[in-house]
Write a protein that holds these residues in place. Structure first.
Motif, PDB file in Angstrom:
ATOM      1  N   ILE A   1       1.824 -11.740  -5.860  1.00 18.71           N
ATOM      2  CA  ILE A   1       2.228 -10.638  -6.730  1.00 18.71           C
ATOM      3  C   ILE A   1       3.702 -10.370  -6.487  1.00 18.71           C
ATOM      4  CG2 ILE A   1      -0.050  -9.573  -6.795  1.00 18.71           C
ATOM      5  CD1 ILE A   1       0.938  -7.517  -4.781  1.00 18.71           C
ATOM      6  N   ASN A   2       4.374  -9.824  -7.525  1.00 16.84           N
ATOM      7  CA  ASN A   2       5.728  -9.369  -7.249  1.00 16.84           C
ATOM      8  C   ASN A   2       5.583  -8.085  -6.440  1.00 16.84           C
ATOM      9  OD1 ASN A   2       4.743  -8.126  -9.696  1.00 16.84           O
ATOM     10  ND2 ASN A   2       6.798  -7.404 -10.092  1.00 16.84           N
ATOM     11  N   ASP A   3       6.583  -7.727  -5.680  1.00 15.53           N
ATOM     12  CA  ASP A   3       6.413  -6.661  -4.695  1.00 15.53           C
ATOM     13  C   ASP A   3       6.059  -5.314  -5.322  1.00 15.53           C
ATOM     14  OD1 ASP A   3       6.878  -8.513  -2.766  1.00 15.53           O
ATOM     15  OD2 ASP A   3       8.884  -7.844  -2.284  1.00 15.53           O
TER      16      ASP A   3
ATOM     17  N   ILE B   1       5.531   8.119 -14.103  1.00 14.83           N
ATOM     18  CA  ILE B   1       5.651   6.793 -13.496  1.00 14.83           C
ATOM     19  C   ILE B   1       4.371   6.016 -13.772  1.00 14.83           C
ATOM     20  CG2 ILE B   1       4.770   7.458 -11.234  1.00 14.83           C
ATOM     21  CD1 ILE B   1       6.956   5.668 -10.030  1.00 14.83           C
ATOM     22  N   GLU B   2       4.544   4.763 -14.137  1.00 14.56           N
ATOM     23  CA  GLU B   2       3.398   3.889 -14.404  1.00 14.56           C
ATOM     24  C   GLU B   2       3.606   2.606 -13.609  1.00 14.56           C
ATOM     25  OE1 GLU B   2       1.760   1.058 -17.977  1.00 14.56           O
ATOM     26  OE2 GLU B   2       2.972   2.786 -18.509  1.00 14.56           O
ATOM     27  N   ILE B   3       2.754   2.388 -12.621  1.00  9.48           N
ATOM     28  CA  ILE B   3       2.853   1.197 -11.783  1.00  9.48           C
ATOM     29  C   ILE B   3       2.287   0.020 -12.570  1.00  9.48           C
ATOM     30  CG2 ILE B   3       2.091   0.115  -9.629  1.00  9.48           C
ATOM     31  CD1 ILE B   3       1.969   2.988  -8.444  1.00  9.48           C
ATOM     32  N   ASN B   4       3.037  -1.082 -12.610  1.00  8.51           N
ATOM     33  CA  ASN B   4       2.590  -2.242 -13.376  1.00  8.51           C
ATOM     34  C   ASN B   4       2.860  -3.550 -12.635  1.00  8.51           C
ATOM     35  OD1 ASN B   4       5.330  -2.498 -13.664  1.00  8.51           O
ATOM     36  ND2 ASN B   4       5.371  -1.928 -15.801  1.00  8.51           N
ATOM     37  N   THR B   5       2.715  -3.545 -11.327  1.00  8.43           N
ATOM     38  CA  THR B   5       2.937  -4.737 -10.522  1.00  8.43           C
ATOM     39  C   THR B   5       2.017  -5.853 -11.006  1.00  8.43           C
ATOM     40  OG1 THR B   5       3.554  -3.378  -8.635  1.00  8.43           O
ATOM     41  CG2 THR B   5       2.899  -5.638  -8.156  1.00  8.43           C
TER      42      THR B   5
ATOM     43  N   MET C   1       0.820  -1.191   0.000  1.00  2.05           N
ATOM     44  CA  MET C   1       0.000   0.000   0.000  1.00  2.05           C
ATOM     45  C   MET C   1       0.872   1.267   0.000  1.00  2.05           C
ATOM     46  SD  MET C   1      -3.292  -0.806   0.062  1.00  2.05           S
ATOM     47  CE  MET C   1      -4.115   0.561   0.810  1.00  2.05           C
ATOM     48  N   TYR C   2       1.914   1.262   0.831  1.00  2.29           N
ATOM     49  CA  TYR C   2       2.768   2.449   0.943  1.00  2.29           C
ATOM     50  C   TYR C   2       3.376   2.808  -0.407  1.00  2.29           C
ATOM     51  CZ  TYR C   2       6.453   5.576   2.519  1.00  2.29           C
ATOM     52  OH  TYR C   2       7.268   6.659   2.683  1.00  2.29           O
ATOM     53  N   LEU C   3       3.778   1.798  -1.151  1.00  2.00           N
ATOM     54  CA  LEU C   3       4.445   2.060  -2.422  1.00  2.00           C
ATOM     55  C   LEU C   3       3.479   2.071  -3.604  1.00  2.00           C
ATOM     56  CD1 LEU C   3       7.751   0.090  -1.933  1.00  2.00           C
ATOM     57  CD2 LEU C   3       7.374   2.539  -1.764  1.00  2.00           C
ATOM     58  N   SER C   4       2.208   2.270  -3.347  1.00  7.63           N
ATOM     59  CA  SER C   4       1.256   2.418  -4.446  1.00  7.63           C
ATOM     60  C   SER C   4       1.088   3.889  -4.829  1.00  7.63           C
ATOM     61  CB  SER C   4      -0.094   1.801  -4.077  1.00  7.63           C
ATOM     62  OG  SER C   4      -0.644   2.465  -2.958  1.00  7.63           O
ATOM     63  N   ASP C   5       1.734   4.785  -4.098  1.00  2.00           N
ATOM     64  CA  ASP C   5       1.711   6.215  -4.392  1.00  2.00           C
ATOM     65  C   ASP C   5       2.939   6.553  -5.251  1.00  2.00           C
ATOM     66  OD1 ASP C   5       1.741   8.976  -4.437  1.00  2.00           O
ATOM     67  OD2 ASP C   5       1.996   9.213  -2.276  1.00  2.00           O
ATOM     68  N   PRO C   6       2.725   7.066  -6.473  1.00  2.00           N
ATOM     69  CA  PRO C   6       3.852   7.362  -7.361  1.00  2.00           C
ATOM     70  C   PRO C   6       4.928   8.256  -6.739  1.00  2.00           C
ATOM     71  CG  PRO C   6       1.804   7.480  -8.579  1.00  2.00           C
ATOM     72  CD  PRO C   6       1.436   7.309  -7.133  1.00  2.00           C
ATOM     73  N   GLU C   7       4.534   9.278  -5.992  1.00  2.00           N
ATOM     74  CA  GLU C   7       5.535  10.162  -5.380  1.00  2.00           C
ATOM     75  C   GLU C   7       6.398   9.403  -4.374  1.00  2.00           C
ATOM     76  OE1 GLU C   7       4.014  13.831  -3.843  1.00  2.00           O
ATOM     77  OE2 GLU C   7       3.291  14.479  -5.816  1.00  2.00           O
ATOM     78  N   ARG C   8       5.791   8.503  -3.611  1.00  2.00           N
ATOM     79  CA  ARG C   8       6.569   7.707  -2.652  1.00  2.00           C
ATOM     80  C   ARG C   8       7.518   6.763  -3.386  1.00  2.00           C
ATOM     81  NH1 ARG C   8       1.695   6.569   1.340  1.00  2.00           N
ATOM     82  NH2 ARG C   8       1.954   8.353   2.709  1.00  2.00           N
TER      83      ARG C   8
END
Length: 128
Positions: A41-43, A27-31, A1-8
């Protein structure tokens, strides 16, 4: 959850890699979900500045198979990212370069930094 924010994510990446990307960098999150095992899931995985696919894995125990796991993750990500591309065509498909980071917080004494190679686990083959 903490690392689901692009700025973080950018902030953490900058700290780990000693970089200075602005917090508004693309930044595009693609976990990936259901990777290697069902419901796993991968981290963390994201495309940074349209240049790198960054995969960050966290572990509390040593895993000598991280190079293999990361190969499988990046293969699935490239597969996902190229579903609308002609991978059998003559025209090369531009891909973001992978960057693999493994964070460890276990109790074993390990070097601060270490590079693991997938080739270290290849079986010895004698070519005739």
């Amino acid at each position: 959850m903490y690392l689901s924010d692009p700025e973080r994510l950018i902030d953490v990446y900058n700290a780990i890699q000693n970089e200075n990307y602005a917090l508004d960098t693309s930044i595009e999150i693609n976990t990936l979900e259901n990777v290697l095992y069902k419901d796993r899931i991968n981290d963390v995985s994201f495309v940074l500045d349209n240049k790198f696919i960054v995969l960050i894995e966290h572990q509390s125990t040593i895993c000598e198979n991280m190079p293999l796991r990361l190969l499988l993750y990046i293969g699935r990500l490239y597969e996902k990212m190229t579903t609308n591309e002609n991978i059998y065509g003559r025209t090369p498909i531009p891909l973001e370069a992978p960057e693999f980071l493994v964070l460890y917080n276990g109790h074993e004494n390990v070097p601060k930094e270490e590079i693991q190679y997938l080739s270290d686990v290849f079986k010895e083959i004698h070519w005739n």
